[in-house]
Design a protein around this motif. Sequence first.
Motif, PDB file in Angstrom:
ATOM      1  N   MET A 219       0.852  -1.190   0.000  1.00 38.79           N
ATOM      2  CA  MET A 219       0.000   0.000   0.000  1.00 38.79           C
ATOM      3  C   MET A 219       0.879   1.227   0.000  1.00 38.79           C
ATOM      4  N   ARG A 220       0.356   2.237  -0.635  1.00 37.11           N
ATOM      5  CA  ARG A 220       1.048   3.512  -0.657  1.00 37.11           C
ATOM      6  C   ARG A 220       0.002   4.581  -0.381  1.00 37.11           C
ATOM      7  N   MET A 221       0.119   5.185   0.797  1.00 36.22           N
ATOM      8  CA  MET A 221      -0.792   6.287   1.093  1.00 36.22           C
ATOM      9  C   MET A 221      -0.080   7.562   0.678  1.00 36.22           C
ATOM     10  N   ASN A 222      -0.778   8.400  -0.042  1.00 32.76           N
ATOM     11  CA  ASN A 222      -0.163   9.624  -0.558  1.00 32.76           C
ATOM     12  C   ASN A 222      -0.774  10.843   0.093  1.00 32.76           C
ATOM     13  N   TYR A 223       0.080  11.749   0.506  1.00 39.67           N
ATOM     14  CA  TYR A 223      -0.388  13.014   1.071  1.00 39.67           C
ATOM     15  C   TYR A 223       0.241  14.141   0.266  1.00 39.67           C
ATOM     16  N   TYR A 224      -0.600  14.923  -0.393  1.00 38.52           N
ATOM     17  CA  TYR A 224      -0.106  16.027  -1.222  1.00 38.52           C
ATOM     18  C   TYR A 224      -0.506  17.342  -0.543  1.00 38.52           C
ATOM     19  N   PRO A 225       0.436  18.043   0.073  1.00 41.42           N
ATOM     20  CA  PRO A 225       0.065  19.305   0.724  1.00 41.42           C
ATOM     21  C   PRO A 225      -0.273  20.368  -0.314  1.00 41.42           C
ATOM     22  N   GLY A 235       2.904  16.510  -7.873  1.00 44.30           N
ATOM     23  CA  GLY A 235       2.581  15.737  -6.666  1.00 44.30           C
ATOM     24  C   GLY A 235       3.176  14.346  -6.756  1.00 44.30           C
ATOM     25  N   LEU A 236       2.946  13.724  -7.874  1.00 53.61           N
ATOM     26  CA  LEU A 236       3.530  12.407  -8.117  1.00 53.61           C
ATOM     27  C   LEU A 236       3.958  12.357  -9.578  1.00 53.61           C
ATOM     28  N   THR A 237       5.252  12.142  -9.761  1.00 60.48           N
ATOM     29  CA  THR A 237       5.871  12.103 -11.096  1.00 60.48           C
ATOM     30  C   THR A 237       5.119  11.144 -12.026  1.00 60.48           C
ATOM     31  N   PRO A 238       4.985  11.518 -13.301  1.00 62.97           N
ATOM     32  CA  PRO A 238       4.311  10.611 -14.232  1.00 62.97           C
ATOM     33  C   PRO A 238       4.932   9.220 -14.201  1.00 62.97           C
ATOM     34  N   HIS A 239       4.084   8.256 -14.209  1.00 64.63           N
ATOM     35  CA  HIS A 239       4.569   6.875 -14.135  1.00 64.63           C
ATOM     36  C   HIS A 239       3.447   5.945 -14.549  1.00 64.63           C
ATOM     37  N   SER A 240       3.798   4.728 -14.868  1.00 58.48           N
ATOM     38  CA  SER A 240       2.771   3.690 -14.890  1.00 58.48           C
ATOM     39  C   SER A 240       3.131   2.784 -13.722  1.00 58.48           C
ATOM     40  N   ASP A 241       2.143   2.152 -13.156  1.00 57.01           N
ATOM     41  CA  ASP A 241       2.422   1.357 -11.960  1.00 57.01           C
ATOM     42  C   ASP A 241       3.091   0.042 -12.359  1.00 57.01           C
ATOM     43  N   ALA A 242       4.230  -0.202 -11.764  1.00 54.04           N
ATOM     44  CA  ALA A 242       4.980  -1.413 -12.111  1.00 54.04           C
ATOM     45  C   ALA A 242       4.440  -2.598 -11.309  1.00 54.04           C
ATOM     46  N   GLU A 466      -0.026   5.750 -18.318  1.00 55.52           N
ATOM     47  CA  GLU A 466       0.799   6.688 -17.567  1.00 55.52           C
ATOM     48  C   GLU A 466      -0.124   7.643 -16.813  1.00 55.52           C
ATOM     49  N   HIS A 467       0.193   7.886 -15.585  1.00 58.20           N
ATOM     50  CA  HIS A 467      -0.617   8.815 -14.795  1.00 58.20           C
ATOM     51  C   HIS A 467       0.278   9.604 -13.852  1.00 58.20           C
ATOM     52  N   ARG A 468      -0.296  10.621 -13.251  1.00 56.89           N
ATOM     53  CA  ARG A 468       0.471  11.461 -12.332  1.00 56.89           C
ATOM     54  C   ARG A 468      -0.509  12.117 -11.372  1.00 56.89           C
ATOM     55  N   GLU A 476      -5.033  20.287   0.809  1.00 57.23           N
ATOM     56  CA  GLU A 476      -4.284  19.027   0.755  1.00 57.23           C
ATOM     57  C   GLU A 476      -5.112  17.968   0.017  1.00 57.23           C
ATOM     58  N   ARG A 477      -4.406  16.967  -0.471  1.00 55.63           N
ATOM     59  CA  ARG A 477      -5.101  15.856  -1.123  1.00 55.63           C
ATOM     60  C   ARG A 477      -4.518  14.551  -0.611  1.00 55.63           C
ATOM     61  N   LEU A 478      -5.364  13.555  -0.442  1.00 57.97           N
ATOM     62  CA  LEU A 478      -4.875  12.252   0.021  1.00 57.97           C
ATOM     63  C   LEU A 478      -5.445  11.134  -0.848  1.00 57.97           C
ATOM     64  N   SER A 479      -4.656  10.107  -1.006  1.00 58.26           N
ATOM     65  CA  SER A 479      -5.149   8.926  -1.727  1.00 58.26           C
ATOM     66  C   SER A 479      -4.458   7.693  -1.150  1.00 58.26           C
ATOM     67  N   ILE A 480      -5.050   6.553  -1.406  1.00 61.56           N
ATOM     68  CA  ILE A 480      -4.380   5.301  -1.020  1.00 61.56           C
ATOM     69  C   ILE A 480      -4.412   4.337  -2.209  1.00 61.56           C
ATOM     70  N   ALA A 481      -3.228   3.935  -2.604  1.00 67.24           N
ATOM     71  CA  ALA A 481      -3.111   2.998  -3.723  1.00 67.24           C
ATOM     72  C   ALA A 481      -2.725   1.641  -3.148  1.00 67.24           C
ATOM     73  N   THR A 482      -3.457   0.611  -3.542  1.00 63.74           N
ATOM     74  CA  THR A 482      -3.108  -0.735  -3.099  1.00 63.74           C
ATOM     75  C   THR A 482      -2.652  -1.524  -4.325  1.00 63.74           C
TER      76      THR A 482
HETATM   77  O1  LIG Z   1      -2.729   9.980  -5.771  1.00 58.11           O
HETATM   78  C1  LIG Z   1      -3.155   9.513  -6.810  1.00 58.11           C
HETATM   79  O2  LIG Z   1      -4.290   9.757  -7.234  1.00 58.11           O
HETATM   80  C2  LIG Z   1      -2.301   8.596  -7.631  1.00 58.11           C
HETATM   81  C3  LIG Z   1      -1.455   7.697  -6.804  1.00 58.11           C
HETATM   82  C4  LIG Z   1      -0.645   6.769  -7.625  1.00 58.11           C
HETATM   83  O3  LIG Z   1      -0.665   6.794  -8.824  1.00 58.11           O
HETATM   84  C5  LIG Z   1       0.260   5.815  -6.973  1.00 58.11           C
HETATM   85  O4  LIG Z   1       0.386   5.831  -5.731  1.00 58.11           O
HETATM   86  O5  LIG Z   1       0.876   5.000  -7.700  1.00 58.11           O
END
Ligand SMILES: O=C(O)CCC(=O)C(=O)O
Length: 536
Positions: A219-225, A235-242, A466-468, A476-482
């Motif tokens: 899991m990756r919890m993201n906090y973007y102030p 907030g999060l560099t462009p990437h595709s999830d590996a 690819e997403h970012r 602030e913004r928060l998300s959780i990626a599993t």
């Molecule tokens: O915060 C988001 O919406 C994207 C998070 C994401 O792409 C990631 O954690 O791999």
Amino acid sequence: MEPKGETQWSSIIVLSVQEMVKEKIITTVPPRYVQSGVVEDSDLLTEIPIIDMKQLCSFTSMDSDSEVQKLNLACNEFGFFQAQLCLYGHLQLVNHGVDPSFLDITKCEIQDFFNLPMEEKKKFWQQPNEMEGFGQAFVVSEDQKLDWADMFFFIVQPVELRKPHLFPKLHLPFRDTLEMYSAQVKSIAKILIAKMGEALQIKPEETEDLFGDDMLQSMRMNYYPPCPEPHQVIGLTPHSDAVALTILLQVNEVEGLQIKKDGKWVSIKPLPNAFIVNVGDILEPPHLDIGEPLAAGVEPSSIAMFVIRSSYSSYPPGSVSLRRKLVVVSRSSCLSLYGSSTTRPNIFWGVPQTVEFLAGYSRCSSSMSLSCYVYLSRDEYPSRSGVDACHPNGTAPHQPDPSPSPPPASPVLSPKFPFLHRASSVVLAISRQAVCSEPEDASDFVSTIFRGADWIITNGTYKSIEHRAVVNSEKERLSIATFHYPGLYKEISPSKSLVEKQQKGANFRSLTTKDYLKGLFSSELYGKTYLDAMRI
Ligand SMILES: O=C(O)CCC(=O)C(=O)O
Ligand SMILES: [Fe+2]
């Protein structure tokens, strides 16, 4: 299983952005966070396909079939022009069976977790040579640009891989909530993967074996102030999830997720309480368009620049000799193309690192850059070590080109070329013309590489997107990626039944999830470069 060592990935420890924003009244962004390509405003909003889990799992075959078909149709919307089934990289999941009030609790507790006093959070901070905990991922150099975010990353499943000082030490009821969340999301992932397999006519045993009880989940919890200059940062560099499959939940109502669609960044507006599902690289296809050779006398249409970094390589030094196949274009001509629309952005130039080697070949078409990498052992390019004198502002000082030396006699790399070698940051350019100047060698070279590319599970069927994440100045913004991967010791390779069905006769590679992740976490995150680097 000993957790340490098995998942010994690391990222350089960096300061907390949340803390920096909280403590100081920041009016301008510190240089380390200023990105070279300013993040443009995107008014484009996209609706991604919505999959109804209840329908998908319905016993009434009609309903279930049509939902599986919807999964298929999602691909056409993306316009990936192949006659095969493709899956649109992101989709929203509704009716997923996770109680909305439980989701509310989970979201609140994640917010509380990030709002813990720093003294508490320090206990969960990344430690030297570790990747899990609070911090940032993919930081491999002291000069690297950083994301405007903090994350908390940890392995949840299998239980024996949990780091003793992290998950087991989380306070209650948060730990229990995450435990339950993990189980529920994992079962959704299993269903989705099974349904995808069904749609692709992959034998159920194959998906069950790969994504069984030993399936890896992190899991990756993201906090973007909020940021005073949101267009200067990412907030999060462009990437595709590996990974194989990501299930993402927006923790608060603030938007910021963008996907790249038809070459443009578009925002995703999440439905309330829907999961966003994202097909990862492990399910992504290789692109096999290698293009036509150039006719004699035709100028190369493109030059590709690549960076490969590595902290390890698995091939015996000196075993590869491709130099005679390739003419390395001087770095000055490489630089003159740098910044053109057919090359990747300049982030590659901004990261001084130690250099090993490498050469790359690419054909850039108008729509996309196709790339692959060939690795040469360090002693083949001794003079390339000047590349590490990259200038942090994105331009590299010109280095003299290496003087030509006699071509080594050994043959082009064999299809059995041991795979997975990520060298330190190096950029070389190889012109198409160079490759095409020796037609036989070139086709040998190119086909060897592309045969090797056929290794990812769906063997050219599904697509990772690819997403970012972008930030704003207000909130602030928060998300959780599993993230879900095959078991740590499972071999990642194209599905055998799919390969048979497609009659492609893939000569694919395989590697274990463990090796795959080791390579991933030893490099900087950028777009789909990791996947590209695996296309050998
Ligand atoms: O915060 C988001 O919406 C994207 C998070 C994401 O792409 C990631 O954690 O791999
Ligand atoms: Fe992601």
